[in-house]
Design a protein around this motif. Structure first.
Motif, mmCIF file in Angstrom:
data_model
loop_
_atom_site.group_PDB
_atom_site.id
_atom_site.type_symbol
_atom_site.label_atom_id
_atom_site.label_comp_id
_atom_site.label_asym_id
_atom_site.label_seq_id
_atom_site.Cartn_x
_atom_site.Cartn_y
_atom_site.Cartn_z
ATOM 1 N N ASP A 223 0.828 -1.211 0.000
ATOM 2 C CA ASP A 223 0.000 0.000 0.000
ATOM 3 C C ASP A 223 0.862 1.259 0.000
ATOM 4 O OD1 ASP A 223 -2.706 -1.194 0.330
ATOM 5 O OD2 ASP A 223 -1.867 -1.902 2.227
ATOM 6 N N ARG A 224 2.002 1.192 0.699
ATOM 7 C CA ARG A 224 2.917 2.329 0.800
ATOM 8 C C ARG A 224 4.350 1.828 0.666
ATOM 9 N NH1 ARG A 224 0.211 4.176 6.276
ATOM 10 N NH2 ARG A 224 2.244 3.604 7.151
ATOM 11 N N LEU A 225 5.259 2.745 0.356
ATOM 12 C CA LEU A 225 6.679 2.416 0.284
ATOM 13 C C LEU A 225 7.424 3.098 1.421
ATOM 14 C CD1 LEU A 225 7.356 2.844 -3.546
ATOM 15 C CD2 LEU A 225 7.224 0.683 -2.282
ATOM 16 N N GLY A 226 8.094 2.306 2.252
ATOM 17 C CA GLY A 226 8.943 2.865 3.294
ATOM 18 C C GLY A 226 10.195 3.440 2.667
ATOM 19 N N HIS A 227 10.320 4.740 2.664
ATOM 20 C CA HIS A 227 11.406 5.504 2.038
ATOM 21 C C HIS A 227 11.140 5.707 0.540
ATOM 22 C CE1 HIS A 227 13.701 5.498 5.727
ATOM 23 N NE2 HIS A 227 13.560 4.188 5.799
ATOM 24 N N GLY A 228 11.477 4.732 -0.297
ATOM 25 C CA GLY A 228 11.203 4.867 -1.732
ATOM 26 C C GLY A 228 12.062 5.889 -2.445
ATOM 27 N N VAL A 229 13.153 6.345 -1.824
ATOM 28 C CA VAL A 229 13.928 7.439 -2.416
ATOM 29 C C VAL A 229 14.540 7.065 -3.769
ATOM 30 C CG1 VAL A 229 14.470 8.682 -0.301
ATOM 31 C CG2 VAL A 229 15.919 6.782 -0.995
ATOM 32 N N ARG A 230 14.835 5.774 -3.983
ATOM 33 C CA ARG A 230 15.498 5.375 -5.223
ATOM 34 C C ARG A 230 14.557 5.403 -6.421
ATOM 35 N NH1 ARG A 230 19.312 7.439 -4.006
ATOM 36 N NH2 ARG A 230 19.541 7.326 -6.263
ATOM 37 N N ILE A 231 13.295 5.765 -6.232
ATOM 38 C CA ILE A 231 12.416 5.957 -7.390
ATOM 39 C C ILE A 231 12.988 7.051 -8.284
ATOM 40 C CG2 ILE A 231 10.850 7.705 -6.400
ATOM 41 C CD1 ILE A 231 9.839 4.660 -8.573
ATOM 42 N N ILE A 232 13.841 7.886 -7.721
ATOM 43 C CA ILE A 232 14.496 8.948 -8.478
ATOM 44 C C ILE A 232 15.342 8.371 -9.616
ATOM 45 C CG2 ILE A 232 16.624 9.073 -7.107
ATOM 46 C CD1 ILE A 232 14.636 12.160 -8.129
ATOM 47 N N ASP A 233 15.787 7.114 -9.464
ATOM 48 C CA ASP A 233 16.601 6.478 -10.500
ATOM 49 C C ASP A 233 15.812 6.236 -11.783
ATOM 50 O OD1 ASP A 233 18.571 6.456 -8.595
ATOM 51 O OD2 ASP A 233 18.384 4.319 -8.125
ATOM 52 N N ASP A 234 14.493 6.334 -11.698
ATOM 53 C CA ASP A 234 13.637 6.113 -12.868
ATOM 54 C C ASP A 234 13.107 7.434 -13.431
ATOM 55 O OD1 ASP A 234 12.602 4.173 -14.655
ATOM 56 O OD2 ASP A 234 10.612 4.331 -13.748
ATOM 57 N N ILE A 235 13.760 8.538 -13.046
ATOM 58 C CA ILE A 235 13.379 9.862 -13.555
ATOM 59 C C ILE A 235 14.610 10.522 -14.160
ATOM 60 C CG2 ILE A 235 12.413 12.122 -12.979
ATOM 61 C CD1 ILE A 235 11.108 10.812 -10.522
ATOM 62 N N GLN A 236 14.505 10.890 -15.412
ATOM 63 C CA GLN A 236 15.590 11.605 -16.084
ATOM 64 C C GLN A 236 15.220 13.078 -16.189
ATOM 65 O OE1 GLN A 236 15.989 9.567 -19.854
ATOM 66 N NE2 GLN A 236 17.564 8.188 -19.056
ATOM 67 N N VAL A 237 16.163 13.947 -15.842
ATOM 68 C CA VAL A 237 15.931 15.386 -15.937
ATOM 69 C C VAL A 237 16.857 15.950 -17.015
ATOM 70 C CG1 VAL A 237 15.907 17.591 -14.730
ATOM 71 C CG2 VAL A 237 15.291 15.491 -13.505
ATOM 72 N N ALA A 238 16.255 16.529 -18.049
ATOM 73 C CA ALA A 238 17.036 17.090 -19.154
ATOM 74 C C ALA A 238 17.777 18.347 -18.704
ATOM 75 C CB ALA A 238 16.102 17.409 -20.326
ATOM 76 N N THR A 239 18.706 18.806 -19.512
ATOM 77 C CA THR A 239 19.502 19.981 -19.154
ATOM 78 C C THR A 239 18.636 21.226 -18.977
ATOM 79 O OG1 THR A 239 19.932 20.292 -21.521
ATOM 80 C CG2 THR A 239 21.631 19.158 -20.239
ATOM 81 N N ASP A 240 17.479 21.254 -19.631
ATOM 82 C CA ASP A 240 16.585 22.409 -19.466
ATOM 83 C C ASP A 240 15.632 22.235 -18.288
ATOM 84 O OD1 ASP A 240 14.824 20.498 -20.362
ATOM 85 O OD2 ASP A 240 14.040 21.665 -22.052
ATOM 86 N N GLY A 241 15.827 21.138 -17.509
ATOM 87 C CA GLY A 241 15.010 20.914 -16.330
ATOM 88 C C GLY A 241 13.752 20.102 -16.570
ATOM 89 N N THR A 242 13.519 19.686 -17.815
ATOM 90 C CA THR A 242 12.318 18.908 -18.118
ATOM 91 C C THR A 242 12.483 17.465 -17.639
ATOM 92 O OG1 THR A 242 11.949 20.234 -20.089
ATOM 93 C CG2 THR A 242 10.756 18.150 -19.948
ATOM 94 N N PRO A 243 11.547 16.971 -16.795
ATOM 95 C CA PRO A 243 11.664 15.603 -16.295
ATOM 96 C C PRO A 243 10.990 14.597 -17.236
ATOM 97 C CG PRO A 243 9.847 16.698 -15.189
ATOM 98 C CD PRO A 243 10.426 17.697 -16.164
ATOM 99 N N LYS A 244 11.566 13.409 -17.289
ATOM 100 C CA LYS A 244 10.944 12.309 -18.022
ATOM 101 C C LYS A 244 10.861 11.112 -17.095
ATOM 102 C CE LYS A 244 11.271 9.360 -22.111
ATOM 103 N NZ LYS A 244 12.078 8.966 -23.299
#
Length: 359
Positions: A223-244
């Protein structure tokens, strides 16, 4: 310039705590008292302030495994009924004094049986302590029963959580070192909890990466994730700041899966390098279901108010941001919907509105 909330002001705000370990929040004086009463003689010092400092410094190693070693001392003095009642009661008092109005505090019953207590006796002692410490203090405290991921008692603890769910146990959790101990090892317990319509959270994405989060969600049904900080590894941020967002990150955001984030603890265990670089900043901007917690108040020398104050200082957050984190947490609690709604509309929003008006 908009007024930023101060620590003293934040302490007055009605807060919600979903990720807090009972054995990670014991008062140093209580550890010393209980060690004396129970004959536990392995403490590094019996001076209160020295002990407080020792826990903080021992927890600042940058290693999750080293961080977890500090619990030998707190668990060591929490092996009797009286000790558990006292620690749980003081936990509720300390949280209430910090302005927390709803809390789910977790602990592993299997770690408190070395002096002969049964699992049921451990649970009943902690629930009694929460009741004593909460009385008349404007706080509601529920328990999350934790199974240790490197042990094989998760089904037993899951059954215990279901047995006590109508008298104060809010749900189930697994904890401990992530690497080498995937949540799928406990699949039978999670499937049992799902059949019983029970709630559970899983420590994932702290000491290990995306596979830990993926397994917790897509195999185990957390139901929930304890911490979950590494989800950031699945987000790419372009040089102009646009996230994917990758598919897993998009799933977590779209499904509004709560992330139980504990910033100070994440710095101590090496899950983040600095608060300014902590994933919480980006995840907040992208409107993930971010919530803010303490993890271990003793080891991190922290409170919910301190965590909020650090975020205000680092990211420039205001009252609206703090309310957003708090409402997110209350929405994600393991109690009935109408009771969550009553706290949001009757306590949290009016409390923040008054603080914003005073500011």
């Amino acid at each position: 310039m908009t007024h930023q909330p101060t620590l003293d002001e934040i302490r007055k705000a009605p807060k919600v705590l979903l990720h807090d370990h009972l054995d990670g929040g014991v008062r140093p004086q209580t550890i010393i008292d209980l060690a004396r009463e129970t004959g536990y003689d392995a403490l590094p010092t019996t001076d209160v302030e020295e002990l407080r400092t020792w826990f903080r410094e021992a927890s600042d190693s940058g290693s999750l495994e080293r961080y977890l070693e500090t619990f030998d001392h707190t668990v060591g003095v929490m092996q009797t009924r009286d000790a558990l009642v006292r620690v749980a009661a003081e936990c509720a008092e300390d949280l209430a004094n910090d302005g927390v109005v709803y809390a789910e505090v977790r602990y592993a019953p299997e770690l408190h049986t070395s002096e002969g207590l049964s699992l049921d006796e451990v649970v009943e002692a902690v629930l009694e302590g929460f009741k004593i410490g909460s009385e008349g203090r404007g706080i509601r405290v529920g328990a999350l029963l934790t199974a240790m991921r490197h042990q094989a008692r998760s089904m037993e603890i899951a059954e215990l959580a279901v047995r006590y769910r109508d008298v104060g146990v809010a749900g189930f959790d697994i904890a401990g070192a992530e690497a080498g101990f995937p949540p799928t090892r406990h699949l039978d317990a999670f499937e049992y909890l799902q059949r019983e319509n029970s709630h559970f959270t899983i420590h994932a994405g702290e000491g290990f990466g995306l596979p830990s989060i993926w397994q917790a969600l897509q195999w185990c049904g957390a139901d929930r994730l304890g911490h979950g900080v590494r989800i950031i590894d699945d987000i790419q941020v372009a040089t102009d700041g646009t996230p994917k967002l990758g598919r897993l990150a998009a799933y977590v955001r779209d499904k509004r899966i709560p992330l139980e984030m504990c910033p100070t603890s994440n710095l101590q265990t090496g899950a983040a390098t600095s608060l300014a670089e902590h994933p919480i900043g980006l995840l907040r901007r992208l409107y993930f279901r971010v919530t803010v917690h303490t993890d271990n108040r003793l080891m991190s020398d922290t409170s919910v108010s301190k965590e909020f104050a650090n975020l205000v200082e680092t990211f420039g957050y205001g009252w609206d941001d703090l309310q957003w984190f708090t409402v997110n947490a209350m929405k994600s609690a393991f109690i009935p919907f109408d009771e969550r709604l009553a706290l949001i509309n009757g306590v949290i929003k009016p409390g923040f509105a008054q603080l914003k008006w005073q500011a």
